[in-house]
Design a protein around this motif. Structure first.
Motif, mmCIF file in Angstrom:
data_model
loop_
_atom_site.group_PDB
_atom_site.id
_atom_site.type_symbol
_atom_site.label_atom_id
_atom_site.label_comp_id
_atom_site.label_asym_id
_atom_site.label_seq_id
_atom_site.Cartn_x
_atom_site.Cartn_y
_atom_site.Cartn_z
ATOM 1 N N LYS A 401 0.784 -0.923 -0.159
ATOM 2 C CA LYS A 401 0.156 0.092 -0.026
ATOM 3 C C LYS A 401 0.917 1.419 -0.059
ATOM 4 N N ALA A 402 1.632 1.212 0.745
ATOM 5 C CA ALA A 402 2.865 2.535 0.903
ATOM 6 C C ALA A 402 3.355 2.565 -0.500
ATOM 7 N N ASP A 405 0.857 4.032 -2.953
ATOM 8 C CA ASP A 405 0.690 5.475 -2.591
ATOM 9 C C ASP A 405 2.256 6.603 -2.897
ATOM 10 N N SER A 406 3.306 6.041 -2.641
ATOM 11 C CA SER A 406 4.326 6.917 -2.978
ATOM 12 C C SER A 406 4.872 6.500 -4.254
ATOM 13 N N CYS A 407 4.933 5.426 -4.967
ATOM 14 C CA CYS A 407 5.681 5.235 -6.083
ATOM 15 C C CYS A 407 4.625 5.182 -7.305
ATOM 16 N N GLY A 408 3.428 4.910 -7.088
ATOM 17 C CA GLY A 408 2.314 5.084 -7.937
ATOM 18 C C GLY A 408 2.367 3.650 -8.641
ATOM 19 N N CYS A 409 2.812 2.793 -8.287
ATOM 20 C CA CYS A 409 2.858 1.302 -8.973
ATOM 21 C C CYS A 409 3.117 0.401 -7.724
ATOM 22 N N ALA A 410 2.592 -0.920 -8.262
ATOM 23 C CA ALA A 410 2.857 -2.128 -7.054
ATOM 24 C C ALA A 410 4.154 -2.785 -7.280
ATOM 25 N N GLN A 411 4.554 -3.290 -6.216
ATOM 26 C CA GLN A 411 5.812 -4.210 -6.383
ATOM 27 C C GLN A 411 5.361 -5.515 -6.895
ATOM 28 N N TYR A 412 6.372 -6.138 -7.619
ATOM 29 C CA TYR A 412 5.970 -7.415 -8.373
ATOM 30 C C TYR A 412 5.724 -8.597 -7.460
ATOM 31 N N ALA A 413 6.560 -8.674 -6.322
ATOM 32 C CA ALA A 413 6.392 -10.082 -5.366
ATOM 33 C C ALA A 413 5.131 -9.883 -4.842
ATOM 34 N N GLN A 414 4.307 -8.898 -4.591
ATOM 35 C CA GLN A 414 2.943 -8.968 -3.808
ATOM 36 C C GLN A 414 1.995 -8.754 -4.740
ATOM 37 N N PRO A 415 0.513 -9.107 -4.293
ATOM 38 C CA PRO A 415 -0.558 -8.938 -5.045
ATOM 39 C C PRO A 415 -0.696 -7.622 -5.358
ATOM 40 N N LEU A 416 -1.653 -7.405 -6.321
ATOM 41 C CA LEU A 416 -1.986 -6.120 -6.643
ATOM 42 C C LEU A 416 -3.087 -5.509 -5.949
ATOM 43 N N PRO A 417 -3.031 -4.265 -5.328
ATOM 44 C CA PRO A 417 -4.374 -3.785 -4.863
ATOM 45 C C PRO A 417 -5.283 -3.218 -5.980
ATOM 46 N N ALA A 418 -6.392 -3.196 -5.549
ATOM 47 C CA ALA A 418 -7.450 -2.909 -6.563
ATOM 48 C C ALA A 418 -6.879 -1.404 -7.173
ATOM 49 N N CYS A 434 12.425 4.464 -5.956
ATOM 50 C CA CYS A 434 11.491 4.571 -5.087
ATOM 51 C C CYS A 434 11.266 3.503 -3.939
ATOM 52 N N TYR A 435 11.386 2.249 -4.858
ATOM 53 C CA TYR A 435 11.480 1.163 -4.147
ATOM 54 C C TYR A 435 12.452 0.983 -3.025
ATOM 55 N N VAL A 443 12.421 -1.554 6.367
ATOM 56 C CA VAL A 443 13.250 -2.220 7.292
ATOM 57 C C VAL A 443 13.505 -1.493 8.309
ATOM 58 N N LYS A 444 13.747 -0.309 8.360
ATOM 59 C CA LYS A 444 14.013 0.609 9.660
ATOM 60 C C LYS A 444 12.797 1.020 10.404
ATOM 61 N N GLU A 445 11.789 0.426 10.235
ATOM 62 C CA GLU A 445 10.333 0.527 10.606
ATOM 63 C C GLU A 445 10.021 2.016 10.791
ATOM 64 N N GLN A 446 10.306 2.660 9.574
ATOM 65 C CA GLN A 446 9.914 4.045 9.698
ATOM 66 C C GLN A 446 8.585 4.133 8.867
ATOM 67 N N LEU A 447 7.889 3.073 8.442
ATOM 68 C CA LEU A 447 6.730 3.180 7.532
ATOM 69 C C LEU A 447 5.712 2.983 8.455
ATOM 70 N N GLY A 448 5.985 2.472 9.843
ATOM 71 C CA GLY A 448 4.750 2.123 10.795
ATOM 72 C C GLY A 448 3.963 0.841 10.574
#
Lengths: 650, 630
Positions: A401-402, A405-418, A434-435, A443-448
């Motif tokens: 989701k992050a 939101d921030s890159c405008g596209c989805a990462q390949y290894a995970q399912p696509l959001p709607a 961006c990725y 990894v640094k737990e800054q995304l919450g």
């Protein structure tokens, strides 16, 4: 008018709801309370002789009250505690879903069209940096006539060779040296402090919109660098291929599964459900529960579990993407998404891997006992996976989701959001930078994400004991390979090699199900019992005492205070009136309105005691006895112990 | 004496009637009881009295309700578990090592010769489906008797409705209507033993893979052959301890094959158990780490495997408790040849409390299944129970015992000659869910369950550099010859040792004990009403008293009736004492205010005080000073 007033007062008094110990003063009230209360201790204060003793009893009573309060507070604070119980049940166990993947996601031969350019680039890098040329390598490639139309994005992220941190790099393509700018991320070197930093290799990711923003990834080993770099481009290419094509490019059930045997019966590919994993290609889940039935085992032991022989076509492996051979399996619940890249078990070829399972089910109590979630419905992260909630699912969904939101596209290894689509260079030239930035943050737990996601309250666990034996054995190898080739017969026309085969046995070691559950230690009943125990232990008190205390200390004291106030103002008013009119005051003094006042005498029925004492019921000559049976002690003290009466005798 | 006194007193009281009324009794009780509520009822004004009456009732009902809950909780026999983990000196587990292959092929060849030739020919036929050009003409005629009992067939299911059954040797095609469809491809099935009355009763077991079909078929056939061989002979055909166990070291102490107990395991032939604790004391281990564990070097001589029986090569081993039977198929692990396998052990114990807390058995004596493994002097286990249960069913239904399990007394093992239909019977029994369910329901797990959690790691062994000398020495020691008789394919090194934390014990304790129950009951009673057991006794006393009053009242009423009748006859009869007392307690008077009554009716001079001991509470101004002054 005075008589009328008195009548009204008497009627008021009678109809007043509170008709308890209407002692005239607070100290009288306290005294009355102490003598009449059911709690112990208080009475001792009143009846003790001598100041020291009284002080002692006051202290003791107060400390008892303090102890009660403390202990009850402890009880309340510990109310939400849980005790653990382990139950073992011997029963038919549901067989878990077993997901099997080939480590290599797609057949290399069929991926040629898509990957030829990347491979060429990789080989070139190998040759440029390490002087390695394919020569007569085992794996041949026919990708010589590649067209250089798409090669521009390789130029965006080329492999670079660093020279001693001087910020001079050799570009793989041009071979030219140039200076680089931007912040440097040392992907490996923060952990491994390599002595000679001459041969550092890495790649640079730049913000496409703002080319001064660059991140540099370096690796201490070229193996890691090339694999990471390859993966980056590989994901980019794969993101553009539609799912149907990818499923076709990967292994079919017939390719992967040679034989199957479950619970003493033969099974085939219809018992397996295909499941496309972005990184592992087509995986097959045995007993996925898709058709509504979940197989169960009623006998433990290796004969009655799942036995599969897998065909691992090692020759068709992608040489840069995966460097190990074998299959990956995972045992999981039917409702659980198999994160096979994270927690899969790898199995070897030319061996029989026997996996004994032991089943444990756990259940934690959710809020307020612990911070876990039953269904995941209370987590503000949308579940992108079509499976039941787990911590992994939440973290991955949160990241995706992050990413969207921030890159405008989805990462390949995970399912696509709607409404989102996978990142690729053509549409999102900036995504890689961006990725990597986002991943760093994650990894640094800054995304919450780690703060939002909670673990699930109940989970099933299959503890695996894995052991390996040689398979097929030296003497059976011959016939086994021949018959297996015949089994496969229709599809391939070559004799199988034993390094292309893996035998897998998954079975229950025993049919004992361990169920670890948390139970609330305290229920309301037990809490009240404990309160009662505490109250009883220290003061012999009960709820009745509490009501008494409320009555005496709040209602009665308040009413006494109010009454005195009222009388004072009345007196003052009367005095003023007297001053004005010169008449004598009419109102009786407050003393006469206490419990000694005949007006105030309670209308209690005579008790049996009083009934017994009827013959000598004539009032004593001194003062009329108070009507509370316990208060009758007072008269005894006035006779015998005058020294204790400084409080009582006024 | 006492009895007589009481009797006289009772008679006396009967004569004089009750000394007081229900109301007085109740008032007296409320005033003197130790529970907190009732006292307030009688002490307060009429309105508050009402409130207190309801409060008391409410509290009393609350107490009873909560007591009900507490007693229910107690009767559900909940348990709590506590976990402890750490290192302590513990008994080293018993270690069973077997070869994955049960017999040396060189020793059983004479028994299996026919079978092997048969299967080779069959494989030849399967692999080359065009008949005629096979090489079977050259070989000696096959023993087709063996074949016809359980033939292997090819089932062609391209046409799902009437699949074609192709006997491999007969080559005559039969169509069977009631065949369950397996797929639209060729399947290999074996026809398990048509029971010999007629071929209608045939079942086909289908396999999608020829490998499985052949293996299963071979196991069935060889089982039948080997079951006729006496046990001593079978043990001789298996691997001998001195051949298999090449080196042994326990901690710093050397051990050898003589420290192992031999046991015959139907699946794996001769198995050897270290530290079984049958004859000698079990060994303790007081140090963690590989240095202090058991180190073994085994030879499984892979060249001597039976080719069709076991396809996986390696040693089978299992860690188990002393005096328990090793069920290798369930709990065993493999060790691969040519490697060093290190096994770190954590003892995972579960101690349970048994009935009524949990449904488990302490020693299996209360399980309705006859434990056949007791002939090995081993302790009860759930696996033993399940297998015994299966074997008992097998004996009951098929009339003979299965080769893989111990025999009950007076029963023989199944074989094709003696029990021709056994394979059919066995396979139907084996796949019968109902029988499995019966066994699962009748067997109970043990209360003390010990599992050995293993952390298994492997490395190549021996290394290439050391290979030569290690093989040389080991061969020399075993065979006393300078020829190297060992190779990588047969040699296995094992390290079994305790981990740093070697035990994890989950022990059960009752969540609710009788002490807990009592203190909770007391807590509840105390919390709401400030009561105790004595209050209950007081209450009971009051009930007895009121019953007594009822009795006396009834007697008095009867007497009064009699006297009234008498008075009708003699109207001038003088009133008796009891009559006067009755008048005093007449219900008609009770309606009025008690005080008024007391003034209106001065007590009779002859009225004795009530006689109940409990009622003899003196007015406080008489007793109080004595008890409270000090």
């Amino acid at each position: 008018p005075a008589a009328g007033k008195a009548r009204i007062a008497a009627r008021l008094k009678r109809s007043l709801p509170v008709r308890g110990p209407q002692a005239p003063t607070l100290s009288e009230l306290m005294r009355w309370y102490c003598l009449n209360t059911n709690t112990h201790g208080c009475r001792r204060i009143v009846v003790s002789r001598g100041r020291l003793r009284r002080l002692l009893w006051i202290l003791l009573t107060l400390s008892a009250v303090g102890l009660i309060l403390w202990q009850c507070a402890e009880l309340l604070l510990n109310y939400y505690s849980a005790s653990v119980s382990v139950t073992v049940r011997f029963q038919n166990l549901p067989f878990p879903a077993v997901t099997i993947c080939n480590i290599n996601p797609y057949k290399y031969s069929s991926m040629k069209d898509y990957l030829s350019e990347l491979d060429k680039e990789t080989k070139k890098a190998l040759e440029t940096f390490y002087g390695f040329s394919e020569g007569k390598s085992k794996v041949r490639r026919s990708a010589d006539e590649w067209n250089s139309t798409e090669s521009d994005f390789f130029q965006q992220i080329p492999l670079l060779k660093f020279e001693d941190f001087s910020r001079t790099v050799t570009d793989l393509r041009s071979g030219q040296k140039r200076k680089i700018e931007g912040s440097v991320f040392h992907k490996d070197s923060s952990i491994v402090n390599s002595g000679d930093s001459n041969d550092i290799i890495g790649f640079q990711l730049c913000d496409a919109n703002n080319s001064s923003e660059c991140a540099l990834y370096t690796f201490s080993s070229g193996v890691n660098a090339i694999q990471e770099w390859y993966k980056l481009h590989y994901m980019n290419i794969m993101a553009q291929i539609p799912l149907e094509t990818k499923e076709r490019l990967s292994y079919s059930a017939d390719d992967l599964l040679l034989t199957c045997f479950f619970d003493g019966l033969s099974c085939d590919k219809r018992h397996f459900t295909r499941f496309h994993h972005p990184l592992h290609g087509n995986c097959y889940t045995f007993n996925s529960g898709k058709n509504g039935t979940i197989l169960s085992t009623s006998t433990g032991g290796s004969e009655y579990g799942l036995q599969v022989v897998l065909y691992i076509d090692e020759a068709d492996y992608n040489p840069f993407l995966v460097t190990s051979t074998g299959a990956k399996i995972m045992v999981h619940d039917q409702n659980e998404y198999p994160f096979i890249e994270d927690i899969g078990t790898e199995i070897e070829t030319a061996a029989a891997t026997s996996i004994g399972m032991h089943f444990t089910r756990s259940h934690k109590l959710s809020k307020p006992y612990s911070d876990c979630t039953e269904t995941g419905a209370d987590i503000p992260v949308e579940n992108l996976y079509n499976k039941s909630y787990s911590l992994q699912i939440c973290l991955h969904s949160c990241f995706q989701k992050a990413m969207v939101d921030s890159c405008g596209c989805a990462q390949y290894a995970q399912p696509l959001p709607a409404g989102a689509e996978y990142c690729n260079y053509k549409k999102n030239p900036n995504w890689m930078y961006c990725y990597y930035k986002l991943h760093e943050k994650f990894v640094k737990e800054q995304l919450g994400c780690q703060q939002i996601c909670k673990d699930a309250c109940s989970f099933k666990e299959w503890a695996l004991t894995t052991s390996i034996a040689q398979w097929p054995s030296a003497v059976s190898e011959d016939w086994m390979l021949r018959v297996l080739s015949w089994d496969k017969g229709q599809k391939i026309n070559k004799k199988l090699n034993k390094t292309d085969l893996a035998n897998l046995m998954v079975f229950y070691k025993d049919l004992n199900e361990r169920f670890i559950s948390e139970n609330p230690t305290n229920t309301l009943v037990i809490l009240l019992s404990n309160f009662g125990g505490q109250l009883g232990l220290w003061m012999s008190c009960s709820v009745v005492c509490v009501i008494e205390i409320v009555e005496v200390f709040f209602i009665d004291s308040l009413s006494i205070v109010m009454r005195r106030q009222w009388q004072r103002t009345k007196k003052w008013w009367n005095n003023r009136k007297k001053d004005q009119s010169g008449k004598l005051p009419q109102a009786g003094d407050p003393e006469r309105q206490g419990h000694d006042n005949p007006v105030c005498v309670d209308e209690d029925l005579p008790t049996f005691n009083t009934a017994l004492r009827l013959p000598q019921a004539s009032p004593l000559p001194r003062t009329p006895p108070p009507n509370y049976s316990t208060l009758r002690l007072e008269t005894a003290f006035t006779e015998q112990l005058p020294d204790t009466l400084e409080l009582g005798q006024r | 004496m006492n009895l007589k006194k009481y009797f006289v007193r009772a008679l006396h009281r009967l004569q004089k009637g009750p000394g007081y009324t229900y109301k007085e009794l109740l008032v007296w009780y409320c005033d003197n009881t130790n529970t907190h509520g009732p006292k307030r009822i009688i002490k307060e004004g009429p309105k508050k009295k009402f409130i207190w009456f309801f409060l008391t009732l409410l509290f009393a009902s609350l107490v009873f309700w909560q007591w009900g809950i507490l007693i229910n909780t107690y009767l559900s026999y909940n348990v709590t578990s506590s976990l402890s983990i750490g290192f302590k000196t513990m008994k080293f587990p018993a270690v069973t090592v077997c070869n994955a292959n049960p017999f040396k092929y060189s020793k059983v060849k004479h028994l299996l010769k026919e079978l092997d030739r048969l299967i080779e020919a069959a494989l030849e036929r399967i692999l080359q489906p065009t008949p005629g050009n096979g090489s079977e003409n050259a070989s000696t005629p096959l023993d087709l008797d063996l074949w016809y009992q359980i033939p292997l067939v090819l089932i062609d299911e391209h046409d799902k409705d009437n699949p074609i059954i192709l006997d491999i040797f007969e080559m005559n095609q039969t169509t069977v209507g009631n065949e369950t469809a397996v797929g639209n491809e060729t399947a290999v099935g074996n026809e398990t033993a048509c029971s010999h009355q007629g071929s209608d009763n045939c079942t086909y077991r289908n396999f999608t893979s020829a490998v499985q079909a052949v293996t299963e078929w071979y196991i069935l056939q060889s089982t039948s052959i080997l079951s006729k061989v006496p046990l001593q002979e079978r043990m001789r055909m298996g691997y001998q301890a001195e051949d298999m166990i090449l080196a042994c070291l326990y901690g710093a102490e050397p051990c050898n094959y003589k420290n192992f107990t031999q046991i015959y395991h139907p699946d794996h032939g001769n198995c050897y158990i270290f530290n079984w604790g049958m004859d000698e004391e079990a060994l303790n281990s007081s140090n963690p780490g590989a240095e202090f564990g058991l180190k073994l070097i085994l030879d499984i001589s892979q060249q001597d495997y039976i080719p069709y029986l076991s396809s996986a090569a390696g040693a089978r081993l299992m860690l188990h408790q002393q005096k328990s039977f090793p069920f290798l198929k369930d709990q065993g692990i493999y060790a691969m040849a040519g490697t060093e396998t290190s096994i770190g052990v954590l003892v995972d114990e579960l101690e349970r409390m048994g009935y009524p807390y949990s449904d488990c058995t302490m020693n299996g004596s209360d399980v309705p299944v006859k434990n056949l493994y007791s002939q090995y002097n081993t302790s009860y286990s759930i696996q033993a129970c399940l297998r015994s249960c299966f074997q008992n069913h097998m004996v009951e239904i098929c009339g003979c015992g299965h080769y893989m399990f111990p025999l009950p007394e007076g029963v023989n093992y199944c074989s094709n000659e003696d029990y021709p239909g056994w394979a059919h019977c066995y396979s139907s029994l084996r796949s019968s869910i109902r029988h499995r369910q019966i066994c699962i329901e009748s067997c109970k797990e043990t209360c003390n369950d010990t599992q050995y959690k293993m952390t298994i790691s492997m490395a190549d062994w021996p290394s290439e550099a050391s290979e030569d000398w290690i093989f040389h020495i080991l061969s020399y020691e075993r065979d006393m010859s300078t020829n190297v008789t060992l190779d990588r394919n047969g040699i296995i090194k094992l390290n079994i040792y305790f981990q740093e934390y070697n035990y994890r014990t989950i022990s059960e304790s009752a969540a609710t004990t009788i002490v807990w129950l009592l203190s909770s009951l007391g807590g509840q009673f105390g919390f709401w009403m400030g009561g105790s057991v004595l209050c209950l006794i007081e209450f009971g006393e009051i009930i007895i008293d009121s019953l007594w009053i009822t009795v006396l009242n009834a007697i008095g009423w009867c007497k009064g009736l009699k006297q009234r009748r008498a008075r009708v006859r003699y109207p001038d009869a003088p009133p008796t004492v009891s009559e006067l007392v009755e008048a005093h307690t007449n219900l008609g008077f009770q309606h009025e205010d008690a005080g008024a009554r007391a003034e209106a009716l001065p007590p009779e001079p002859g009225t004795p005080p009530p006689n109940y001991d409990s009622l003899r509470v003196q007015p406080l101004d008489v007793l109080g000073p004595d008890s409270d002054a000090d």
